[in-house]
Design an enzyme around this catalytic site. Structure first.
Site, PDB file in Angstrom:
ATOM      1  N   ARG A  35       0.594  -1.567  -0.044  1.00 52.28           N
ATOM      2  CA  ARG A  35      -0.013   0.184  -0.307  1.00 52.28           C
ATOM      3  C   ARG A  35       0.370   1.700   0.337  1.00 52.28           C
ATOM      4  O   ARG A  35       0.587   2.271  -0.232  1.00 52.28           O
ATOM      5  CB  ARG A  35      -0.837   0.254   1.158  1.00 52.28           C
ATOM      6  CG  ARG A  35      -0.403   0.470   2.880  1.00 52.28           C
ATOM      7  CD  ARG A  35      -1.583  -0.078   3.470  1.00 52.28           C
ATOM      8  NE  ARG A  35      -0.848   0.642   4.937  1.00 52.28           N
ATOM      9  CZ  ARG A  35      -0.935   0.272   5.928  1.00 52.28           C
ATOM     10  NH1 ARG A  35      -3.028   0.105   6.122  1.00 52.28           N
ATOM     11  NH2 ARG A  35      -0.407   0.989   6.936  1.00 52.28           N
ATOM     12  N   GLU A  36       2.451   1.230  -0.016  1.00 56.99           N
ATOM     13  CA  GLU A  36       3.006   2.421   0.716  1.00 56.99           C
ATOM     14  C   GLU A  36       4.391   2.417  -0.270  1.00 56.99           C
ATOM     15  O   GLU A  36       4.393   3.058  -0.956  1.00 56.99           O
ATOM     16  CB  GLU A  36       3.007   2.764   2.088  1.00 56.99           C
ATOM     17  CG  GLU A  36       2.645   2.980   2.741  1.00 56.99           C
ATOM     18  CD  GLU A  36       2.766   3.133   3.869  1.00 56.99           C
ATOM     19  OE1 GLU A  36       2.907   4.350   4.263  1.00 56.99           O
ATOM     20  OE2 GLU A  36       2.202   2.563   5.121  1.00 56.99           O
ATOM     21  N   CYS A  42      11.188  -1.184   7.637  1.00 55.64           N
ATOM     22  CA  CYS A  42      12.857  -1.244   7.406  1.00 55.64           C
ATOM     23  C   CYS A  42      13.476  -1.078   6.526  1.00 55.64           C
ATOM     24  O   CYS A  42      14.534   0.252   6.580  1.00 55.64           O
ATOM     25  CB  CYS A  42      13.091  -2.840   7.718  1.00 55.64           C
ATOM     26  SG  CYS A  42      14.423  -3.476   7.184  1.00 55.64           S
ATOM     27  N   GLY A 198      15.460   1.639  24.227  1.00 50.40           N
ATOM     28  CA  GLY A 198      15.416   0.688  23.511  1.00 50.40           C
ATOM     29  C   GLY A 198      15.822   0.528  22.325  1.00 50.40           C
ATOM     30  O   GLY A 198      17.371   1.937  22.035  1.00 50.40           O
ATOM     31  N   ASP A 327       6.496  -8.553  11.781  1.00 53.19           N
ATOM     32  CA  ASP A 327       6.646  -7.920  13.223  1.00 53.19           C
ATOM     33  C   ASP A 327       5.343  -8.026  13.949  1.00 53.19           C
ATOM     34  O   ASP A 327       5.198  -8.011  14.502  1.00 53.19           O
ATOM     35  CB  ASP A 327       6.630  -6.660  12.822  1.00 53.19           C
ATOM     36  CG  ASP A 327       8.414  -5.790  13.031  1.00 53.19           C
ATOM     37  OD1 ASP A 327       9.244  -6.498  13.225  1.00 53.19           O
ATOM     38  OD2 ASP A 327       8.498  -4.531  12.304  1.00 53.19           O
ATOM     39  N   ALA A 335      13.840  -7.208  11.726  1.00 56.41           N
ATOM     40  CA  ALA A 335      14.375  -7.885   9.750  1.00 56.41           C
ATOM     41  C   ALA A 335      14.561  -8.799   9.692  1.00 56.41           C
ATOM     42  O   ALA A 335      13.543  -9.776   8.862  1.00 56.41           O
ATOM     43  CB  ALA A 335      14.721  -6.287   8.985  1.00 56.41           C
ATOM     44  N   HIS A 461      44.635 -13.092  12.472  1.00 59.89           N
ATOM     45  CA  HIS A 461      45.772 -11.636  13.137  1.00 59.89           C
ATOM     46  C   HIS A 461      45.691 -10.560  12.022  1.00 59.89           C
ATOM     47  O   HIS A 461      46.444 -11.274  11.476  1.00 59.89           O
ATOM     48  CB  HIS A 461      46.147 -12.200  14.384  1.00 59.89           C
ATOM     49  CG  HIS A 461      47.122 -11.325  14.772  1.00 59.89           C
ATOM     50  ND1 HIS A 461      46.687 -10.795  15.841  1.00 59.89           N
ATOM     51  CD2 HIS A 461      48.440 -10.728  14.522  1.00 59.89           C
ATOM     52  CE1 HIS A 461      48.032 -10.048  16.406  1.00 59.89           C
ATOM     53  NE2 HIS A 461      48.425 -10.052  15.693  1.00 59.89           N
TER      54      HIS A 461
END
Length: 482
Positions: A35-36, A42, A198, A327, A335, A461
């Site tokens: 829709r967007e 994300c 957070g 989500d 994500a 290393h």
């Protein structure tokens, strides 16, 4: 007449578009409804553009410390061009948005533009997209389908989440921001109050502090980034405070008064006293909530809990043929979790060999503040709470040659093992580039690697990754460089 598919995915964020690609790879006739903007929050307003902003802040940080590297800049101090910083971030998102459109075309996934609603089992109705507040949006891809009725045997909800708002302190887009507005400031505020510590809150606090703003963070719980291991949280807080950030713990914003170009927050402290804090802008970062509204879930009896769709380990809801990932299917709201859920969900639908449910303990978390924070598995406190007999190893950045050479010698890596079996239970890091290091421990956990196998692994290393092995050695009293 409705058009029929095998799989329809509602939402084209990381979970949705990856599920669509995998669905097409498995031979399903696939469509995705958006829709967007392709790529979802994300890619367009979250993970990717914030990292672009934070990269600008990182360069700013180094420019302020040129003398530490034996360098000097003639002509004065570097300053930030806010418009250019934001423009770079938006261009990064737009480039990746086009990449998602390419993937859909390459894999022959139909893109349906509009808002989808479940009308009955196996059927959705797509209507015209309402105008969204965060304009401008990326252009609608050519050749997409639009309004109409579509059917599919399997419908996957991947509608994502949106910022949570506290009653009476709702963001207005001008003085009180969500992460949307925080990503596109017209000018840098001189002072900022961040509500919530957070990942989202701390990343923006870190960005704006580095760019020169006076930043205050208010956190309800006793620690910043409260999901992280206690040692990591305490160390990170000290680093933030050294940078000039003010952090108030065990406090909450109870009221906000708006001025012409500032806000005054009433902050209730642990002892009950109220302190008034005035700032140019305020960011509300008190979490997110799933986009479950207006999908027709109630009419079909799809079970939800605390704003998210209830699913099993394969994305199945309680209604046959309806699935949810990402989500909207609940925490952790990350994500990479959404992407993996999308693959698992589609492969389960296809009865693909070897598919198994997600183990959420093996999902890494990363916060791109300065210093960076990354973790996977159990914290020390959680391991003890589960009654496990553990060994804990630590290794400091200050003892690592590469970290010292980089001028990034503040931080540490912590590993937690089961004393009886040698199983790696958790790994926690704070310091430079730890978001790139954590995956080594994620792979180890997925392979059920023991401490012995990690000790016998040769790390190159000089690298920061050597600290990972040293942390393991330290858990068993065998550290070589500490």
């Amino acid at each position: 007449m409705s058009e029929s598919y095998d799989v329809i995915i509602i939402g084209s964020g990381p979970g949705g578009y990856v599920a669509a690609v995998r669905s097409a790879q498995l031979g399903f006739k696939t469509a995705i409804v958006e829709r967007e903007h392709l790529g979802g929050i994300c890619l367009n307003w979250g993970c990717i553009p914030t990292k672009a902003l934070l990269r600008s802040a990182e360069i700013m940080h180094y420019s302020d410390h040129l003398k530490d590297y034996g360098l000097k800049l003639e002509g004065g101090k570097i300053s930030a061009d806010t418009a250019a910083v934001v423009d770079r971030s938006r261009k990064v998102s737009l480039r990746l948005n086009g990449g998602v459109a390419f993937l859909m075309k390459k894999n022959k996934v139909d893109v349906i533009w509009g808002e989808a609603k479940l009308s009955k089992p196996g059927e959705i109705v797509v209507s015209k997209t309402a105008k969204k507040p965060m304009e401008p949006q990326p252009p609608v891809p050519k050749g997409v389908k639009g309004e109409g009725t579509y059917t599919a045997k399997h419908i996957i909800l991947a509608t994502g989440a949106r910022p949570r708002a506290l009653p009476g302190i709702e963001p207005d887009g001008k003085l009180i921001w969500t992460y949307f507005e925080a990503m596109v400031p017209k000018e840098m505020p001189k002072s900022l109050l961040v509500m919530g510590s957070g990942a989202i809150g701390i990343e923006f606090a870190s960005f704006y502090r580095t760019m020169g703003a006076d930043v205050t963070v208010v956190e309800l719980l006793p620690a910043v980034m409260p999901v992280e291991d206690a040692e990591v949280s305490k160390f990170a807080q000290k680093q933030f405070e050294k940078q000039g950030m003010k952090i108030i713990l065990e406090a909450k914003v109870t009221k906000v008064e708006k001025g012409a170009n500032s806000v005054t927050a009433h902050v209730e402290m642990k002892d009950g006293k109220v302190e008034k804090i005035t700032a140019d802008r305020m960011i509300s970062a008190v979490g997110v909530q799933g986009n479950i509204e207006n999908l027709g879930l109630e009419a079909l009896g799809v079970k939800t809990d605390r704003g998210c769709v209830v699913v099993d380990g394969y994305g199945k809801t309680n209604v046959p043929g309806i699935y949810a990932i990402g989500d909207v299917a609940g925490p952790p709201m990350l994500a990479h979790k959404a992407e993996h859920e999308g693959v698992v969900c589609v492969e389960k639908i296809a009865n693909f060999p070897g598919v198994h449910a997600i183990d959420k303990l093996k999902i890494p978390g990363c916060t791109y503040c300065n210093p960076q924070v990354a973790s996977v598995g159990l914290t020390e406190a959680k391991a003890k709470a589960e009654g496990k007999d553990i060994r804990v190893g630590r290794f400091q950045f200050a003892a690592n040659g590469k970290a010292i050479a980089l001028g990034e010698d503040q931080g540490f890596i912590k590993t937690i093992f089961d004393k009886k079996t040698g199983q790696l239970l958790g790994a926690h890091m704070v310091g430079a580039e730890v978001t790139e290091l954590i995956q080594g421990f994620v792979v180890a956990m997925n392979l059920e690697t023991t401490e012995e196998e990690l000790m016998h692994t040769i790390f190159p290393h000089p690298t920061l990754s050597e600290m990972m092995k040293e942390s393991v050695l330290d858990a068993y009293g065998r550290a070589l460089n500490a």
